[in-house]
Design an enzyme around this catalytic site. Sequence first.
Site, mmCIF file in Angstrom:
data_model
loop_
_atom_site.group_PDB
_atom_site.id
_atom_site.type_symbol
_atom_site.label_atom_id
_atom_site.label_comp_id
_atom_site.label_asym_id
_atom_site.label_seq_id
_atom_site.Cartn_x
_atom_site.Cartn_y
_atom_site.Cartn_z
ATOM 1 N N LYS A 44 0.809 -1.198 0.000
ATOM 2 C CA LYS A 44 0.000 0.000 0.000
ATOM 3 C C LYS A 44 0.856 1.267 0.000
ATOM 4 O O LYS A 44 0.399 2.338 -0.407
ATOM 5 C CB LYS A 44 -0.855 0.060 1.279
ATOM 6 N N ASP A 105 14.463 -1.218 1.461
ATOM 7 C CA ASP A 105 15.129 -1.451 2.738
ATOM 8 C C ASP A 105 16.140 -2.593 2.520
ATOM 9 O O ASP A 105 17.258 -2.355 2.058
ATOM 10 C CB ASP A 105 14.003 -1.816 3.733
ATOM 11 N N PHE A 154 13.573 5.285 11.316
ATOM 12 C CA PHE A 154 12.209 4.796 11.098
ATOM 13 C C PHE A 154 11.355 5.935 10.561
ATOM 14 O O PHE A 154 10.990 6.842 11.291
ATOM 15 C CB PHE A 154 11.613 4.227 12.385
ATOM 16 N N ARG A 167 0.189 7.143 7.363
ATOM 17 C CA ARG A 167 0.325 7.122 5.898
ATOM 18 C C ARG A 167 -0.141 8.432 5.264
ATOM 19 O O ARG A 167 0.306 8.800 4.183
ATOM 20 C CB ARG A 167 -0.506 5.979 5.296
HETATM 21 C C1 PRP Z 1 7.545 -1.930 2.380
HETATM 22 C C2 PRP Z 1 7.844 -1.150 1.107
HETATM 23 C C3 PRP Z 1 8.428 -2.201 0.229
HETATM 24 C C4 PRP Z 1 9.152 -3.110 1.186
HETATM 25 C C5 PRP Z 1 10.600 -2.742 1.210
HETATM 26 O O1 PRP Z 1 6.277 -2.478 2.248
HETATM 27 O O2 PRP Z 1 6.700 -0.569 0.564
HETATM 28 O O3 PRP Z 1 7.428 -2.922 -0.482
HETATM 29 O O4 PRP Z 1 8.562 -2.918 2.463
HETATM 30 O O5 PRP Z 1 11.328 -3.567 2.056
HETATM 31 P P1 PRP Z 1 12.490 -4.521 1.565
HETATM 32 O O6 PRP Z 1 13.420 -3.747 0.685
HETATM 33 O O7 PRP Z 1 13.162 -4.923 2.878
HETATM 34 O O8 PRP Z 1 11.908 -5.707 0.877
HETATM 35 P P2 PRP Z 1 5.468 -3.110 3.467
HETATM 36 O O9 PRP Z 1 5.693 -4.605 3.470
HETATM 37 O O10 PRP Z 1 5.778 -2.363 4.722
HETATM 38 O O11 PRP Z 1 3.948 -2.934 3.057
HETATM 39 P P3 PRP Z 1 3.051 -1.612 2.858
HETATM 40 O O12 PRP Z 1 3.624 -0.889 1.657
HETATM 41 O O13 PRP Z 1 1.685 -2.168 2.592
HETATM 42 O O14 PRP Z 1 3.126 -0.788 4.117
#
Ligand code: PRP
Length: 182
Positions: A44, A105, A154, A167
């Site tokens: 999202k 990340d 964070f 968000r």
């Molecule tokens: C976050 C972000 C990426 C992922 C990055 O999504 O939007 O998709 O994590 O992390 P990585 O490089 O360690 O793989 P999240 O899973 O928090 O979902 P969201 O966007 O629905 O909040």
Amino acid sequence: MKNDIAYTLVSEEEIDSTVTRIAAEIDRDYPDRSKGLLLLCILKGSVVFMGDLMKKIERPVEIDFMKVSSYGSGTSSSGKINIMLDLHRADMANLDVIVVEDIIDSGRTLSYLVDYLKLTGARSVKTCTMLDKPDRRVVNFEPDYVGKIIPDEFVVGYGLDYDEKYRTLPFIGVLKKEVYSH
Ligand code: PRP
């Protein structure tokens, strides 16, 4: 909500100029307007960035959405990628794809998704992220378009959440430690 923010990391003005720059880079790199270009938003968190970016790209684009999950609960990556909403299109061979993310990340999500999308037969696959935290990388991955490289803090706002909150903030801020450390 704003009381939980320690400080602003990327202001609304800086977000706007950053998105304008990326949109211009995309227009420059995909000059043939007769070729299909798909912006693929990863839900999202990317939805706010996606909405701004698509408005600033001048050439025609299509949009689509996938949802994957990489994080477990709390603040650390679990390492496992689950596809929660998949892409179902028959025209991938006619599309250049740009995957749009809010943040990179560990790099696991985009690394996995690029391989996955190449298997669909897409003409090309590139990646675009508003934020990049290279200090947190676990797999070797370099995005093609980057808004801003940030330290390992964070961050929330502009689509990014903590426990589904924050968000909707229009800027990107660093969350106070006491909010997530109890
Ligand atoms: C976050 C972000 C990426 C992922 C990055 O999504 O939007 O998709 O994590 O992390 P990585 O490089 O360690 O793989 P999240 O899973 O928090 O979902 P969201 O966007 O629905 O909040």
